[in-house]
Design a protein around this motif. Structure first.
Motif, PDB file in Angstrom:
ATOM      1  N   ASP A 126     -12.149 -18.004   1.547  1.00  0.00           N
ATOM      2  CA  ASP A 126     -12.382 -18.010   2.986  1.00  0.00           C
ATOM      3  C   ASP A 126     -13.436 -19.061   3.326  1.00  0.00           C
ATOM      4  OD1 ASP A 126     -14.984 -16.953   2.684  1.00  0.00           O
ATOM      5  OD2 ASP A 126     -14.321 -14.886   2.939  1.00  0.00           O
ATOM      6  N   PRO A 127     -13.728 -19.290   4.612  1.00  0.00           N
ATOM      7  CA  PRO A 127     -14.710 -20.312   4.993  1.00  0.00           C
ATOM      8  C   PRO A 127     -16.104 -20.096   4.422  1.00  0.00           C
ATOM      9  CG  PRO A 127     -13.341 -19.789   6.872  1.00  0.00           C
ATOM     10  CD  PRO A 127     -12.986 -18.800   5.800  1.00  0.00           C
ATOM     11  N   ASP A 128     -16.421 -18.882   3.998  1.00  0.00           N
ATOM     12  CA  ASP A 128     -17.705 -18.618   3.347  1.00  0.00           C
ATOM     13  C   ASP A 128     -17.649 -18.784   1.840  1.00  0.00           C
ATOM     14  OD1 ASP A 128     -18.968 -18.070   5.747  1.00  0.00           O
ATOM     15  OD2 ASP A 128     -18.611 -15.908   5.631  1.00  0.00           O
ATOM     16  N   GLY A 129     -16.479 -19.140   1.321  1.00  0.00           N
ATOM     17  CA  GLY A 129     -16.332 -19.350  -0.115  1.00  0.00           C
ATOM     18  C   GLY A 129     -15.958 -18.123  -0.910  1.00  0.00           C
ATOM     19  N   VAL A 130     -15.658 -17.018  -0.242  1.00  0.00           N
ATOM     20  CA  VAL A 130     -15.306 -15.769  -0.930  1.00  0.00           C
ATOM     21  C   VAL A 130     -13.797 -15.751  -1.189  1.00  0.00           C
ATOM     22  CG1 VAL A 130     -15.286 -13.259  -0.774  1.00  0.00           C
ATOM     23  CG2 VAL A 130     -17.209 -14.560   0.175  1.00  0.00           C
ATOM     24  N   PRO A 131     -13.371 -15.418  -2.411  1.00  0.00           N
ATOM     25  CA  PRO A 131     -11.928 -15.385  -2.701  1.00  0.00           C
ATOM     26  C   PRO A 131     -11.185 -14.371  -1.824  1.00  0.00           C
ATOM     27  CG  PRO A 131     -13.203 -15.337  -4.738  1.00  0.00           C
ATOM     28  CD  PRO A 131     -14.173 -15.146  -3.622  1.00  0.00           C
ATOM     29  N   HIS A 132      -9.979 -14.731  -1.412  1.00  0.00           N
ATOM     30  CA  HIS A 132      -9.151 -13.811  -0.652  1.00  0.00           C
ATOM     31  C   HIS A 132      -8.815 -12.574  -1.481  1.00  0.00           C
ATOM     32  CE1 HIS A 132      -7.339 -16.845   2.449  1.00  0.00           C
ATOM     33  NE2 HIS A 132      -8.659 -16.869   2.409  1.00  0.00           N
ATOM     34  N   TYR A 133      -8.633 -11.477  -0.793  1.00  0.00           N
ATOM     35  CA  TYR A 133      -8.238 -10.242  -1.460  1.00  0.00           C
ATOM     36  C   TYR A 133      -6.791 -10.370  -1.942  1.00  0.00           C
ATOM     37  CZ  TYR A 133      -7.536  -5.244  -2.267  1.00  0.00           C
ATOM     38  OH  TYR A 133      -7.276  -4.025  -2.837  1.00  0.00           O
ATOM     39  N   PRO A 134      -6.511 -10.001  -3.183  1.00  0.00           N
ATOM     40  CA  PRO A 134      -5.115 -10.021  -3.652  1.00  0.00           C
ATOM     41  C   PRO A 134      -4.260  -9.068  -2.823  1.00  0.00           C
ATOM     42  CG  PRO A 134      -6.638  -9.800  -5.492  1.00  0.00           C
ATOM     43  CD  PRO A 134      -7.451  -9.614  -4.247  1.00  0.00           C
ATOM     44  N   GLY A 135      -3.041  -9.458  -2.558  1.00  0.00           N
ATOM     45  CA  GLY A 135      -2.219  -8.680  -1.638  1.00  0.00           C
ATOM     46  C   GLY A 135      -1.391  -7.590  -2.270  1.00  0.00           C
ATOM     47  N   VAL A 136      -1.722  -7.170  -3.485  1.00  0.00           N
ATOM     48  CA  VAL A 136      -0.866  -6.210  -4.185  1.00  0.00           C
ATOM     49  C   VAL A 136      -0.776  -4.876  -3.447  1.00  0.00           C
ATOM     50  CG1 VAL A 136      -1.139  -7.266  -6.451  1.00  0.00           C
ATOM     51  CG2 VAL A 136      -2.815  -5.591  -5.666  1.00  0.00           C
ATOM     52  N   ASP A 137      -1.851  -4.437  -2.784  1.00  0.00           N
ATOM     53  CA  ASP A 137      -1.835  -3.146  -2.108  1.00  0.00           C
ATOM     54  C   ASP A 137      -0.911  -3.134  -0.890  1.00  0.00           C
ATOM     55  OD1 ASP A 137      -3.666  -1.805  -3.799  1.00  0.00           O
ATOM     56  OD2 ASP A 137      -5.325  -2.817  -2.830  1.00  0.00           O
ATOM     57  N   ARG A 138      -0.634  -4.300  -0.341  1.00  0.00           N
ATOM     58  CA  ARG A 138       0.287  -4.364   0.801  1.00  0.00           C
ATOM     59  C   ARG A 138       1.680  -3.869   0.426  1.00  0.00           C
ATOM     60  NH1 ARG A 138      -1.961  -9.543   1.834  1.00  0.00           N
ATOM     61  NH2 ARG A 138      -0.120 -10.458   0.835  1.00  0.00           N
ATOM     62  N   GLU A 139       2.018  -4.011  -0.855  1.00  0.00           N
ATOM     63  CA  GLU A 139       3.376  -3.681  -1.292  1.00  0.00           C
ATOM     64  C   GLU A 139       3.536  -2.210  -1.699  1.00  0.00           C
ATOM     65  OE1 GLU A 139       5.289  -6.162  -0.685  1.00  0.00           O
ATOM     66  OE2 GLU A 139       3.518  -7.379  -0.261  1.00  0.00           O
ATOM     67  N   LEU A 140       2.464  -1.441  -1.700  1.00  0.00           N
ATOM     68  CA  LEU A 140       2.571  -0.035  -2.078  1.00  0.00           C
ATOM     69  C   LEU A 140       3.397   0.745  -1.048  1.00  0.00           C
ATOM     70  CD1 LEU A 140      -1.097   0.742  -3.207  1.00  0.00           C
ATOM     71  CD2 LEU A 140       0.879   0.283  -4.680  1.00  0.00           C
ATOM     72  N   SER A 141       4.153   1.707  -1.530  1.00  0.00           N
ATOM     73  CA  SER A 141       4.913   2.556  -0.618  1.00  0.00           C
ATOM     74  C   SER A 141       3.972   3.506   0.110  1.00  0.00           C
ATOM     75  CB  SER A 141       5.951   3.363  -1.391  1.00  0.00           C
ATOM     76  OG  SER A 141       5.301   4.312  -2.241  1.00  0.00           O
ATOM     77  N   ALA A 142       4.440   4.023   1.242  1.00  0.00           N
ATOM     78  CA  ALA A 142       3.633   4.988   1.995  1.00  0.00           C
ATOM     79  C   ALA A 142       3.339   6.216   1.142  1.00  0.00           C
ATOM     80  CB  ALA A 142       4.364   5.382   3.271  1.00  0.00           C
ATOM     81  N   ARG A 143       4.304   6.619   0.336  1.00  0.00           N
ATOM     82  CA  ARG A 143       4.103   7.785  -0.517  1.00  0.00           C
ATOM     83  C   ARG A 143       3.013   7.528  -1.544  1.00  0.00           C
ATOM     84  NH1 ARG A 143       8.827  10.655  -4.235  1.00  0.00           N
ATOM     85  NH2 ARG A 143       7.501  12.299  -5.137  1.00  0.00           N
ATOM     86  N   GLU A 144       3.016   6.332  -2.152  1.00  0.00           N
ATOM     87  CA  GLU A 144       1.999   6.002  -3.152  1.00  0.00           C
ATOM     88  C   GLU A 144       0.614   5.893  -2.506  1.00  0.00           C
ATOM     89  OE1 GLU A 144       0.248   4.905  -6.863  1.00  0.00           O
ATOM     90  OE2 GLU A 144       1.978   6.092  -6.221  1.00  0.00           O
ATOM     91  N   ARG A 145       0.562   5.350  -1.318  1.00  0.00           N
ATOM     92  CA  ARG A 145      -0.717   5.269  -0.609  1.00  0.00           C
ATOM     93  C   ARG A 145      -1.283   6.666  -0.352  1.00  0.00           C
ATOM     94  NH1 ARG A 145       0.732   0.679   4.007  1.00  0.00           N
ATOM     95  NH2 ARG A 145       0.849  -1.117   2.580  1.00  0.00           N
ATOM     96  N   ARG A 146      -0.428   7.560   0.122  1.00  0.00           N
ATOM     97  CA  ARG A 146      -0.885   8.932   0.403  1.00  0.00           C
ATOM     98  C   ARG A 146      -1.346   9.621  -0.871  1.00  0.00           C
ATOM     99  NH1 ARG A 146       3.735   8.898   3.865  1.00  0.00           N
ATOM    100  NH2 ARG A 146       4.946   9.990   2.242  1.00  0.00           N
ATOM    101  N   ARG A 147      -0.618   9.392  -1.968  1.00  0.00           N
ATOM    102  CA  ARG A 147      -0.974  10.028  -3.235  1.00  0.00           C
ATOM    103  C   ARG A 147      -2.350   9.573  -3.702  1.00  0.00           C
ATOM    104  NH1 ARG A 147      -1.618   9.161  -8.290  1.00  0.00           N
ATOM    105  NH2 ARG A 147      -1.133   6.932  -8.115  1.00  0.00           N
TER     106      ARG A 147
END
Length: 295
Positions: A126-147
């Motif tokens: 990002d503009p402050d030099g901090v690495p972007h968050y990996p996007g793996v959690d975006r792909e989790l199913s709603a069921r897995e998130r709730r669990r």
């Protein structure tokens, strides 16, 4: 109360340390610009970090501003008293599918980036030099998130920037005023994707800097955001939130930074630039004005 034509300015420090010269510059600019334009000057106490913010530092803010000759409308807005408002907006974003629970720890983030970054392909920062968050959690199913939430795993709510941008039909931008007391802005295109999926809230605190500042500015009908140049690029994320939440966009002016002897922006840990220490050392409010470049 303000009318639609009344300018409204705000100074929004965090009581997690003593105010320094950089804060003095921002406070003075906001207060004097409000007076110059016949507007209102509001003080906001940004104390969502309950572990670091203290009543002693908050009282220090009031003492320093009074010493500088700055007055503000009472009572100031204290963010810690408005968690329910931030939670309601967060719930709205959750329902709209624009945020997701992110479970990776800092160590897991570093390990993931180390595994996927190569000398030829640097992980995005990002503009402050901090690495972007990996996007793996975006792909989790709603069921897995709730669990995982039900199991007690720590998590933060992150803004799905790509999904939020997809909701916007126009080019995102903000209006940057060209100088102090100016009413002439230039259009600056906003690129929130440069920040990656920023944190909007944590499990135990239903907000973050970006979310609370956007909600507060809308609630307080702020028309002019006058703040340091270090927050210039952060405006992109805040404009994205304003757009998807249907909030009006203030005018912005990002002033120069007061730098320390090493050329870097000031920190609350640098006691020699703290207003209390300068005052106790014999400095006057006029001295402070000269030291921050207001003459």
């Amino acid at each position: 109360m303000s009318t639609p034509s009344t300018p409204v300015f705000r100074f929004a420090p965090s009581p997690n340390g003593e105010l320094h010269l950089g804060h003095a510059l921002s406070a003075l600019l906001n207060a004097e610009w409000a007076e110059h334009s016949g507007g209102r000057f509001l003080l906001r106490i940004e104390d969502i970090d309950l572990a670091r913010c203290t009543t002693e530092y908050e009282q220090g803010i009031y003492d320093d501003l009074a010493w500088l000759g700055i007055d503000w409308e009472r009572p100031p807005r204290r963010q810690s008293e408005h968690f329910a408002e931030y939670k309601a907006v967060l719930d709205r974003l959750i329902a709209d599918g624009l945020v997701y629970p992110a479970f990776m720890s800092r160590g897991e983030i570093r390990a993931f980036i180390s595994e996927h970054e190569t000398p030829k392909k640097r992980w995005p920062r990002d503009p402050d030099g901090v690495p972007h968050y990996p996007g793996v959690d975006r792909e989790l199913s709603a069921r897995e998130r709730r669990r995982r939430i039900a199991s007690g795993e720590p998590y933060a709510w992150r803004l799905d920037v790509a999904a939020a941008l997809a909701r916007i039909s126009t080019t995102l931008a903000w209006s940057e005023l060209l100088g102090q007391y100016s009413d002439n802005p230039e259009r600056v295109e906003a690129h929130p994707e440069q920040w990656g999926d920023v944190v909007l809230a944590r499990k135990d605190v239903p907000t973050s800097y970006h979310l609370s500042v956007v909600v507060d500015d809308a609630a307080q009908k702020i028309t002019h955001v006058v703040r340091g140049r270090d927050l210039y690029y952060a405006t992109a994320i805040q404009r994205l939130l304003q757009e998807i939440l249907g909030y009006p966009a203030p005018l912005y002016f990002h002033h120069h930074l007061v730098e320390g002897p090493d050329g870097r922006k000031l920190s609350k840990s640098e006691k020699d630039t703290g207003l209390r220490r300068l005052r106790e050392g014999g400095a006057t409010p006029a001295d402070i004005r000269r030291m921050v470049g207001l003459g």
